[in-house]
Design an enzyme around this catalytic site. Sequence first.
Site, PDB file in Angstrom:
ATOM      1  N   GLY A 243       0.735  -1.116  -0.253  1.00  0.00           N
ATOM      2  CA  GLY A 243       0.283  -0.055   0.038  1.00  0.00           C
ATOM      3  C   GLY A 243       0.862   1.650  -0.009  1.00  0.00           C
ATOM      4  CD  GLU A 280       0.830  -9.441   1.868  1.00  0.00           C
ATOM      5  OE1 GLU A 280      -0.268  -8.585   1.321  1.00  0.00           O
ATOM      6  OE2 GLU A 280       0.453 -10.528   2.384  1.00  0.00           O
ATOM      7  N   PRO A 281       4.662  -5.500  -0.178  1.00  0.00           N
ATOM      8  CG  PRO A 281       6.400  -4.743  -0.878  1.00  0.00           C
ATOM      9  CD  PRO A 281       5.864  -5.431  -0.101  1.00  0.00           C
ATOM     10  N   GLY A 282       3.583  -3.611  -3.690  1.00  0.00           N
ATOM     11  CA  GLY A 282       3.323  -3.953  -5.008  1.00  0.00           C
ATOM     12  C   GLY A 282       4.159  -2.859  -5.069  1.00  0.00           C
ATOM     13  NE  ARG A 283      -0.466   2.543  -5.931  1.00  0.00           N
ATOM     14  CZ  ARG A 283      -1.020   2.185  -6.979  1.00  0.00           C
ATOM     15  NH1 ARG A 283      -0.806   2.805  -7.852  1.00  0.00           N
ATOM     16  NH2 ARG A 283      -2.047   1.800  -6.962  1.00  0.00           N
ATOM     17  NE  ARG A 319      -2.396   3.713 -11.301  1.00  0.00           N
ATOM     18  CZ  ARG A 319      -2.341   4.293 -11.005  1.00  0.00           C
ATOM     19  NH1 ARG A 319      -1.881   5.189 -12.212  1.00  0.00           N
ATOM     20  NH2 ARG A 319      -3.037   4.421  -9.574  1.00  0.00           N
ATOM     21  CE1 TYR A 323      -8.600   1.563  -9.437  1.00  0.00           C
ATOM     22  CE2 TYR A 323      -6.766   2.002 -10.876  1.00  0.00           C
ATOM     23  CZ  TYR A 323      -7.298   0.837 -10.279  1.00  0.00           C
ATOM     24  OH  TYR A 323      -6.695   0.075  -9.607  1.00  0.00           O
ATOM     25  CB  CYS A 349     -14.682   2.981 -30.293  1.00  0.00           C
ATOM     26  SG  CYS A 349     -14.101   3.278 -32.055  1.00  0.00           S
ATOM     27  CE1 TYR A 377      -2.116  -3.519  -8.686  1.00  0.00           C
ATOM     28  CE2 TYR A 377      -0.766  -2.034  -8.032  1.00  0.00           C
ATOM     29  CZ  TYR A 377      -1.360  -2.679  -7.547  1.00  0.00           C
ATOM     30  OH  TYR A 377      -1.015  -3.444  -6.636  1.00  0.00           O
TER      31      TYR A 377
HETATM   32  C1  LIG Z   1      -2.714  -5.373  -4.206  1.00  0.00           C
HETATM   33  C2  LIG Z   1      -2.436  -5.765  -3.024  1.00  0.00           C
HETATM   34  C3  LIG Z   1      -0.960  -5.547  -2.515  1.00  0.00           C
HETATM   35  C4  LIG Z   1       0.217  -4.293  -3.183  1.00  0.00           C
HETATM   36  O1  LIG Z   1      -0.472  -3.399  -2.847  1.00  0.00           O
HETATM   37  P1  LIG Z   1      -0.035  -1.924  -3.312  1.00  0.00           P
HETATM   38  O2  LIG Z   1      -0.791  -0.853  -2.935  1.00  0.00           O
HETATM   39  O3  LIG Z   1       0.359  -2.235  -4.783  1.00  0.00           O
HETATM   40  O4  LIG Z   1       1.342  -2.332  -2.230  1.00  0.00           O
HETATM   41  C5  LIG Z   1      -0.578  -6.221  -1.097  1.00  0.00           C
HETATM   42  N1  LIG Z   1      -1.109  -6.935  -0.727  1.00  0.00           N
HETATM   43  C6  LIG Z   1      -2.813  -7.498  -0.788  1.00  0.00           C
HETATM   44  C7  LIG Z   1      -3.361  -7.951  -0.192  1.00  0.00           C
HETATM   45  C8  LIG Z   1      -2.971  -7.202  -2.015  1.00  0.00           C
HETATM   46  O5  LIG Z   1      -4.133  -7.056  -2.194  1.00  0.00           O
END
Ligand SMILES: *Cc1c(COP(=O)(O)O)cnc(C)c1O
Length: 423
Positions: A243, A280-283, A319, A323, A349, A377
């Site tokens: 997050g 659990e970092p993604g972004r 995105r 959003y 379109c 994303y």
């Molecule tokens: C999407 C998600 C993440 C990653 O979120 P980011 O905002 O990209 O860091 C981590 N854990 C869970 C359970 C998610 O659904």
Amino acid sequence: MTPFAYRAGELHAEDVPLSRIAEEFGTPCYVYSRAALTASYREFQEALAAHPAGRDGLVCFAVKANSNLGVLSLFARLGAGFDIVSGGELRRVLAAGADAGKVVFSGVGKTEGEMAQALNAGIFCFNVESAPELERLNGVALRLGKRAPVSLRVNPNVDAHTHPYISTGLRQNKFGVAYEDALALYRQAAALPGLNVTGIDCHIGSQLLDPSPFAEALDKVLALVDQLAASGITLHHIDLGGGLGIRYGEAGEGEAPRVLDYLTPLLQKLEGRGLRVILEPGRRLVGNAGLLLTRVEYVKTGEEKNFAIVDGAMNDLMRPALYEAYHDIQAVKPRGEAPEVYDVVGPICESGDFLGRERELSVGGGDLLAILSAGAYGSSMSSNYNSRPRAAEVMVEGERVHLVRHREKVEDLYASEIPLPRE
Ligand SMILES: *Cc1c(COP(=O)(O)O)cnc(C)c1O
């Protein structure tokens, strides 16, 4: 680290001019920087290592942010774990060389097949989100003669103050088990013979630029950990979810917090508790490390608006349409003429098919544009809408360019479709 910078009037990815990538691989094309990906992973590792409570911590990259095998294999080599949300993502991370023992499995709708697949692979933990999921996992594990490592995803009911589509920690969201129900559910889990209760987790939302909701959520989760300990349930790890936000370059947007500043107060709260930290970092790991390279097909000037119509579209980068997300857009070789204001739009379109609105750009037909901060994303949410093949993806390393995804061919798009038989 600045992976994308101008040199001699042209935007480069590390040491490679973007026009060279466009020539060799075509457009639209996702471009990632290996150095930037590595640096963002190291930022987490170093922040963990800086505090005793983080020393045995594990960074599990949230695969849904970018599931390209090139990206996943890089993180696997760096020692990362992975946070997956489907059996498909499990297959991907294993194909990328991941250690199954560093995989956590999140998501509200795990099927029996996915549970069996993950149990057979020997993942680190299932992040369970409901009572019926506990029962199902117990059943699958018993049938396979295994015990499933389990953590409950608790919904701490804190407001992450982010876009409603990416906020997940409030009571009204579908995610996690209600805070009030967690204790009873843990007792239930502890009594099931196919489960091994090992941890607790939460994930409150995405693109958070203010770290205070993380601390608030952690306080609530730790109160629960104490109640669990008092009732004889000892946990071994705590998963703080992902997050953490990034800068997209919008005017007035706050600075993204440093990973160290986000993590240190959390680790201080965990000191002396003997809980292994999982993140659990993604972004944050990939967002700023990638851009979408696209070419202007036409410039259309009008009385009300000017449009730069590009060959990238909402199917490539969803995105903005989904959003109303902002991505900074830069001309790869600005022309040096006075900039004009354009809506940067794709050929699809749909009126929602825009990549940026009202941007000052000095461009003309045939020029290249870079849609910045598109590493998260972006490709993972792309589709074939309008029968558009998905973009090529490359990873730059110094002066080298590795192709990490071939541009799809149109035949690929309908290869698994079947016309009706002849009458
Ligand atoms: C999407 C998600 C993440 C990653 O979120 P980011 O905002 O990209 O860091 C981590 N854990 C869970 C359970 C998610 O659904």
